[in-house]
Enzyme design. Structure first.
Site, PDB file in Angstrom:
ATOM      1  CG  HIS A 131      -1.911   0.985   1.391  1.00 20.63           C
ATOM      2  ND1 HIS A 131      -1.655   2.290   1.733  1.00 20.63           N
ATOM      3  CD2 HIS A 131      -3.253   0.905   1.231  1.00 20.63           C
ATOM      4  CE1 HIS A 131      -2.798   2.967   1.777  1.00 20.63           C
ATOM      5  NE2 HIS A 131      -3.779   2.147   1.476  1.00 20.63           N
ATOM      6  CE  LYS A 234      -7.390  -0.066   6.380  1.00 25.28           C
ATOM      7  NZ  LYS A 234      -8.193   0.433   5.257  1.00 25.28           N
TER       8      LYS A 234
HETATM    9  N1  PLP Z   1      -1.964  -0.609   4.555  1.00 27.42           N
HETATM   10  C1  PLP Z   1      -2.916  -1.355   3.990  1.00 27.42           C
HETATM   11  C2  PLP Z   1      -2.587  -2.733   3.527  1.00 27.42           C
HETATM   12  C3  PLP Z   1      -4.196  -0.848   3.843  1.00 27.42           C
HETATM   13  O1  PLP Z   1      -5.150  -1.589   3.275  1.00 27.42           O
HETATM   14  C4  PLP Z   1      -4.468   0.466   4.291  1.00 27.42           C
HETATM   15  C5  PLP Z   1      -5.809   1.060   4.092  1.00 27.42           C
HETATM   16  O2  PLP Z   1      -6.559   0.662   3.249  1.00 27.42           O
HETATM   17  C6  PLP Z   1      -3.441   1.193   4.895  1.00 27.42           C
HETATM   18  C7  PLP Z   1      -2.198   0.625   5.006  1.00 27.42           C
HETATM   19  C8  PLP Z   1      -3.671   2.580   5.412  1.00 27.42           C
HETATM   20  O3  PLP Z   1      -4.538   2.525   6.491  1.00 27.42           O
HETATM   21  P1  PLP Z   1      -5.104   3.888   7.119  1.00 27.42           P
HETATM   22  O4  PLP Z   1      -5.691   4.660   5.989  1.00 27.42           O
HETATM   23  O5  PLP Z   1      -6.103   3.424   8.118  1.00 27.42           O
HETATM   24  O6  PLP Z   1      -3.945   4.597   7.746  1.00 27.42           O
END
Ligand code: PLP
Length: 414
Positions: A131, A234
């Site tokens: 991500h 989540k």
């Molecule tokens: N990492 C992964 C694998 C994710 O799916 C996400 C959000 O979809 C994130 C990081 C970032 O999470 P957040 O937006 O809650 O900081």
């Protein structure tokens, strides 16, 4: 390839679904089918009620107040720390740092541990399926320190190429930062093995667990993760709250990332000394009600049982894979034998956003686009996918509605 399903747990998921009032509505005249849980899951009544009660009866600022209400708020706020410690099997509760989410947690590691420990020529290993939250902070730190980023490639089935990883890693590798479960492909990575290789080479293992902790039991000590990040929203909790787990001996040696109230020991204009962990990393008034809500979310998930949740979701995801792969022209993007809760796919002749819009007209919420994981979509030669992501409160009927919706959408493109 769908995975084997464990024994069906004795949990009444139909009853559990009723806790989520948001699911009980129509969208565009059709009963809502919510399949965007990887972006954000829904909140059960118990969590919303707990946050409401906090706001109505318990709110005060934490840590700094001598008065009863402040102490009450502090107790409620700190309760989540112990519950997180138990959830992820951390050794101490002070290894649990409150952040605003996975993104914030990874930025904290990069800016504190990374900036302190990286210098020119050192290597950071990431993977092609990260991500953006686990790419961009490292790029920013690499620019400041002169460190080099190396990337573990992804195979055609959407798994990490571990042989390539073994070839990439060197004695200059200081950090290996890897997603536990890919939000774009659904692949569940062999994180323990990845960590063993990192440690054999003297590197620390940072894990982006945003898509893992909501769906399975996670044991940071078993994985031997040095850092582990995840988000409350989540996993049935509120937005704006998350966790960074770190091994105490690493956290103790790390400088603060943000300055302000609560993170200090003594302040003068000549010099400031800092608080102990975890407070050293929690500057300013924190998201108190979110911590209280997350604490309730953890109670809720624990009452169901993480093993039951994992079993239920495996059953649903296997069913989803089985059904969607029968749709003519549909191609999965990511087809790992170890998949968690996410099914991503494309059609040659239908753009993902067109499909998403048609599904929305039928009350079906899926995500379309690059899922903040542009490199891995580029790897598969597609600009966007349609992603259905499941939670334990979804049903086979939701998946049937998705399949019917896709078949209906296809008729527009024939
Ligand atoms: N990492 C992964 C694998 C994710 O799916 C996400 C959000 O979809 C994130 C990081 C970032 O999470 P957040 O937006 O809650 O900081």
């Amino acid at each position: 390839m769908p995975q084997a399903v464990k024994d069906i747990p004795a949990v009444d998921f139909d009853k559990i679904r009723k806790d989520f009032s948001v699911l009980n509505q129509t969208v565009n005249g059709q009963p809502l089918v919510y399949l965007d849980n990887a972006a954000s899951s829904q909140m059960p009544k118990q969590v919303a009620d707990r946050m409401d009660h906090y706001h109505r009866h318990e709110h005060a600022n934490v840590h700094r107040g001598i008065h009863t209400l402040s102490q009450k708020a502090t107790d409620a706020y700190e309760e989540a720390r112990t519950k997180v410690q138990e959830l992820i099997h951390a050794d101490h509760e002070y290894e649990v740092i409150y952040t605003t989410g996975t993104t914030d947690s990874l930025n904290l590691v990069a800016n504190s541990y990374g900036l302190e420990n990286l210098s020119k020529g050192d290597e950071i290993i990431l993977t092609e399926m990260e991500h953006h939250a686990n790419i961009v902070p490292w790029q920013m730190i690499a620019k400041k320190t002169g460190a080099i980023i190396k990337v573990i490639p992804v195979t055609d089935s959407g798994e990490l190429d571990l042989e390539a990883y073994k070839d990439l890693i060197t004695s200059s590798t200081k950090i290996v930062s890897v997603v536990h479960v890919s939000n774009a492909l659904g692949t569940m990575n062999p994180i323990k093995k990845i960590g063993e290789i990192a440690h054999e080479n003297g590197a620390v293992l940072v894990v982006d667990g945003a898509q893992a902790v909501p769906h399975q039991a996670v044991d940071v000590q078993d994985i031997d993760a040095d850092f582990y990040a995840f988000s409350a929203h989540k996993m049935c909790g509120p937005t704006g709250f998350g966790i960074l787990y770190g091994k105490k001996k690493l956290l103790d040696a790390m400088p603060p990332y943000r300055g302000g109230g609560d993170m200090i020991d003594k302040v003068s204009f000549e010099e400031t000394t800092f608080n102990v962990v975890p407070f050293r990393f929690e500057a300013g008034t924190p998201p108190i009600s979110a911590a209280v809500g997350f604490s309730a979310a953890l109670d809720y998930l624990n009452d169901i049982g993480m093993d039951q949740i994992e079993t239920r979701e495996h059953e649903l995801v296997n069913y989803a894979v089985e059904r969607v792969t029968k749709i003519d022209g549909l191609k999965l993007v990511g087809n790992s034998a170890n998949r968690a809760s996410v099914v991503s796919f494309v059609f040659d002749d239908i753009h993902a956003s067109d499909l998403g819009m048609i599904l929305d007209k039928r009350g079906i919420a899926v995500r379309t686009g690059h899922h903040c994981a542009q490199p891995v979509l580029r790897r598969f030669g597609v600009p966007a996918t349609t992603r259905a992501s499941l939670s334990f409160y979804n049903t086979k009927d939701d998946i049937d509605r998705l399949v019917d919706g896709i078949e209906y959408a296809k008729t527009f493109f024939e």
